[in-house]
Design an enzyme around this catalytic site. Structure first.
Site, short mmCIF file in Angstrom:
data_model
loop_
_atom_site.label_atom_id
_atom_site.label_comp_id
_atom_site.label_asym_id
_atom_site.label_seq_id
_atom_site.Cartn_x
_atom_site.Cartn_y
_atom_site.Cartn_z
N GLU A 1 0.90 -1.21 0.12
CA GLU A 1 0.07 -0.02 0.04
C GLU A 1 0.97 1.32 0.08
OE1 GLU A 1 -3.31 0.71 2.95
OE2 GLU A 1 -2.93 -1.46 3.16
N ARG B 1 5.30 -13.01 9.52
CA ARG B 1 6.07 -11.98 9.57
C ARG B 1 7.25 -11.73 9.91
NH1 ARG B 1 3.60 -6.77 9.01
NH2 ARG B 1 1.72 -7.16 8.00
N LYS C 1 3.50 0.45 10.81
CA LYS C 1 3.58 1.79 9.92
C LYS C 1 3.15 3.01 10.64
CE LYS C 1 3.11 0.08 5.32
NZ LYS C 1 2.05 -0.26 4.06
P1 ATP Z 1 -0.55 -2.08 6.78
O1 ATP Z 1 -1.13 -3.19 5.85
O2 ATP Z 1 -1.08 -2.14 7.87
O3 ATP Z 1 -0.48 -0.60 6.07
P2 ATP Z 1 2.03 -3.69 6.00
O4 ATP Z 1 3.02 -3.74 6.64
O5 ATP Z 1 1.02 -5.11 5.85
O6 ATP Z 1 0.98 -2.67 6.70
P3 ATP Z 1 1.75 -3.68 3.10
O7 ATP Z 1 2.08 -2.39 2.24
O8 ATP Z 1 0.43 -4.02 2.87
O9 ATP Z 1 2.09 -2.98 4.47
O10 ATP Z 1 2.74 -4.52 2.82
C1 ATP Z 1 3.05 -5.21 1.70
C2 ATP Z 1 3.24 -6.55 1.72
O11 ATP Z 1 4.56 -6.69 2.49
C3 ATP Z 1 2.37 -7.27 2.35
O12 ATP Z 1 2.14 -8.54 1.40
C4 ATP Z 1 2.60 -7.66 3.53
O13 ATP Z 1 2.26 -8.97 3.91
C5 ATP Z 1 4.26 -7.81 3.22
N1 ATP Z 1 4.94 -7.32 4.83
C6 ATP Z 1 4.63 -6.44 5.52
N2 ATP Z 1 5.19 -6.43 6.73
C7 ATP Z 1 5.99 -7.55 6.56
C8 ATP Z 1 6.75 -8.17 7.75
N3 ATP Z 1 7.23 -7.98 8.81
N4 ATP Z 1 7.48 -9.49 7.27
C9 ATP Z 1 7.22 -10.09 6.23
N5 ATP Z 1 6.27 -9.61 5.37
C10 ATP Z 1 5.66 -8.25 5.63
MG MG Z 2 -0.95 -4.64 4.42
#
Ligand code: ATP
Ligand code: MG
Length: 580
Positions: free
Chosen positions: A58, A289, A299
């Site tokens: 995102e 994760r 974030k």
């Molecule tokens: P949010 O969705 O709460 O804004 P997010 O960290 O999931 O935060 P995204 O931009 O949706 O952010 O993440 C993009 C991709 O990165 C997603 O597929 C997510 O699963 C992966 N991702 C995010 N944080 C981690 C992590 N700590 N370890 C592994 N993969 C991650």
């Molecule tokens: Mg996400």
């Protein structure tokens, strides 16, 4: 949630680096449960042997080390299976998204070494299709416009133990829902007055299936579609359809989406059923994760640290954002190596910060040019060496690669050594410079401390020494036990050097009783004025150097200028970091 207590060692933190050969990125492929699924699909011909993955950020923040794991996994699998990986911006929430984030995400994926040239996608490109599919769901009696207030919807959703209650609008006719949905799209209704929901099962034990909302009204412009839309699709609905439209074969996401998978499949199965999408559907696969000690990954928290000025922007070198790690001096290869070693599993994963630092050392040892820099200088006057003269000395650019040539620097009457390489009252086993004792200046001569001068507070200001002209390095003369680095005043240059400590002083800032910000380390940055050997004058950002005995350093990409260099220490030479 993790069960880690603040300050205590993290239980189950894995150190995955021991099995890895030092000095190069692993080329061997370690199997994992995702590869096993892909292998089985390839064997059965499920996706015609194709592997298409995607990384779907995102654009609402900067990428961090956790994202790097997902990037390396998705792009890495595509590469290993001769498939492709899409970069797809999940840009469905116009309120939080920004072009600045989008640009930085693209830059960082490329910096990590991955290409998305012909495979860059935006969920917002599917808004027309998503809207048409939503109409289709209404027509089939599988979706309805709900006009309850947000609060009524929340109460009627039920709980983990109580089933939900049907909305009074649930049996609205398809005609009425279609008309209202059209009016929502045309901007005739205010934010929050109506919402489009799938009609699944308000009594489902899985809350995600209790008539999930798929479209909401948002009178907000979007950074890509401008003012075209005032209804926006929700994440779960958009995500599965985007995957299917791009013919993704394996849709990898983090574990918290496991309970969303039935919804993912429900939506796609119905669209395949009615011929809107071809079979087979992408398969969602969840993995754990990555969590890193001494950091927070949310974030929202990263944004708070930036906005409230606890760090100096998204690329603060103390930050574990990819922009911060790059500025600090981490290399793409070291981050890929770290991600590889972290592996993939379904078990909660806490990785020690030391593993990230080890990956950098393992990458840089074989490649970083060497140099000498004195970070806490003390003046040494060599009284038996004439003023105005100098002696050319040299050392290999890299000790294990002669082809990289030599660097040279001048031995002269006045040199600088590290303050803690001298001890007036030495402790046992101290083999460096002591009153009346000898030490070798690396790549140069043996010197002897004759006497010292102190200021009023008793701090040593100057060491007066003599040198033995018969001991030049490489000439086969005698040797002594200690060897220390030094810089000559004749050709040394001065630079600012930034030494970093961890941003938090506990392993899991989220697990404490107080706010995570209570555990910020007030001593995480120390600036010093250092003396550097002349070969370092041409150092540029994105180049890494090993300052002998002091660690790996790189010029700061924001602050360093030719003639006014600013170096960051990426990592110390040895494991077991100590406060600066
Ligand atoms: P949010 O969705 O709460 O804004 P997010 O960290 O999931 O935060 P995204 O931009 O949706 O952010 O993440 C993009 C991709 O990165 C997603 O597929 C997510 O699963 C992966 N991702 C995010 N944080 C981690 C992590 N700590 N370890 C592994 N993969 C991650
Ligand atoms: Mg996400």
């Amino acid at each position: 949630m993790s069960s880690v207590t603040k300050g205590a060692p993290i239980k189950g933190a894995v150190s995955a680096s021991s099995a890895t050969p030092v000095g190069k990125e692993e080329s061997r492929v370690v199997s994992n449960f995702i590869r096993q699924i892909i292998d089985a699909d390839n064997a059965s011909g499920k996706h015609g042997g194709k592997v298409i993955t995607r990384f779907p950020p995102e654009p609402n923040g900067y990428l961090h080390i956790g994202h790097a794991k997902s990037i390396c996994l998705n792009f890495g699998l595509a590469k290993d299976y001769a498939g492709v990986c899409h970069l797809r911006f999940d840009d469905t929430n116009p309120v939080k998204e920004d072009i600045e984030y989008e640009e930085s995400i693209k830059e960082m994926v490329q910096w990590l070494g991955f290409s998305f040239k012909d495979h860059l996608f935006y969920a917002s490109d599917y808004f027309d299709t998503l809207y048409a599919f939503a109409q289709h769901f209404i027509e089939r009696g599988l979706a309805y416009v709900d006009s309850q207030s947000a609060e009524e919807m929340r109460v009627n959703r039920g709980t983990l133990t109580e089933p939900g209650v049907d909305s009074p609008f649930r049996n609205r006719s398809a005609e009425e829902s279609l008309r209202l949905f059209d009016e929502m799209k045309r901007g005739l209704h205010a934010d929050g007055t109506h919402i489009l929901r799938l009609k699944i099962d308000m009594a489902s034990p899985n809350i995600n299936l209790r008539d999930p909302a798929i479209y909401r009204i948002r009178h907000t412009g979007h950074h890509r579609t401008g003012n075209k839309w005032c209804v926006y699709p929700m994440y779960d609905y958009t995500h599965c359809i985007s995957d299917a439209l791009e013919r993704i074969t394996h849709s990898l996401c983090t574990l918290e989406f496991e309970a969303h998978r039935p919804l993912y499949d429900w939506v796609l199965e119905r669209l395949v059923e009615s011929g809107k999408l071809p079979a087979p559907n992408p398969q969602q696969i969840e993995f754990a994760r990555l969590n890193l000690s001494y950091t927070v990954m949310s974030k929202r928290k990263l944004l708070e640290l930036v906005e409230k000025g606890y760090v100096d922007g998204w690329d603060d070198p103390r930050f574990w954002t990819l922009a911060g790690l790059r500025r600090r001096g981490f290399t793409p290869a070291s981050i890929r190596l770290f991600a590889e070693r972290a592996g993939v599993s379904k078990a909660h994963q806490w990785i020690d910060m030391g593993d990230l630092e080890r990956a950098l050392r393992d990458d840089l040892d074989a490649v970083a040019a060497r140099g000498m820099a004195v970070l806490d200088p003390i003046r040494v006057v060599i009284e038996n060496y004439p003023e105005g003269q100098f002696e050319e000395c040299s050392a290999p650019v890299h000790p294990h690669d002669e082809s990289r040539g030599k660097r040279s620097f001048k031995f002269c009457r006045e040199v600088f050594i590290e303050r803690d390489d001298f001890m007036e009252n030495p402790v046992k086993g101290f083999f460096r410079l002591v009153p009346g004792g000898e030490v070798r200046l690396r790549h140069a001569f043996i010197i002897k401390c004759e006497r010292i001068e102190k200021d009023a507070e008793g701090n040593v200001t100057t060491i007066y020494a003599s040198y033995d002209p018969a001991t030049k390095s490489g000439t086969g003369g005698r040797n002594v036990k200690g060897a220390i680095h030094w810089v000559g005043k004749a050709d040394g240059i001065q630079a600012e050097v930034r030494l970093y400590d961890r941003l938090f002083n506990v392993e899991n800032p989220d697990a404490g009783e107080g706010d995570y910000k209570d555990y910020l380390n007030p001593h995480s940055l120390k600036l010093v004025r250092a003396w550097l050997e002349p070969s370092l004058a041409s150092a540029r950002p994105d180049q890494s150097y090993q300052f002998e005995r002091n660690g790996y350093f790189t010029p700061d990409r924001k602050l360093s200028q030719p003639g006014a260099l600013v170096f960051n220490r990426a990592v110390t030479l040895k494991d077991g970091w100590k406060p600066v």
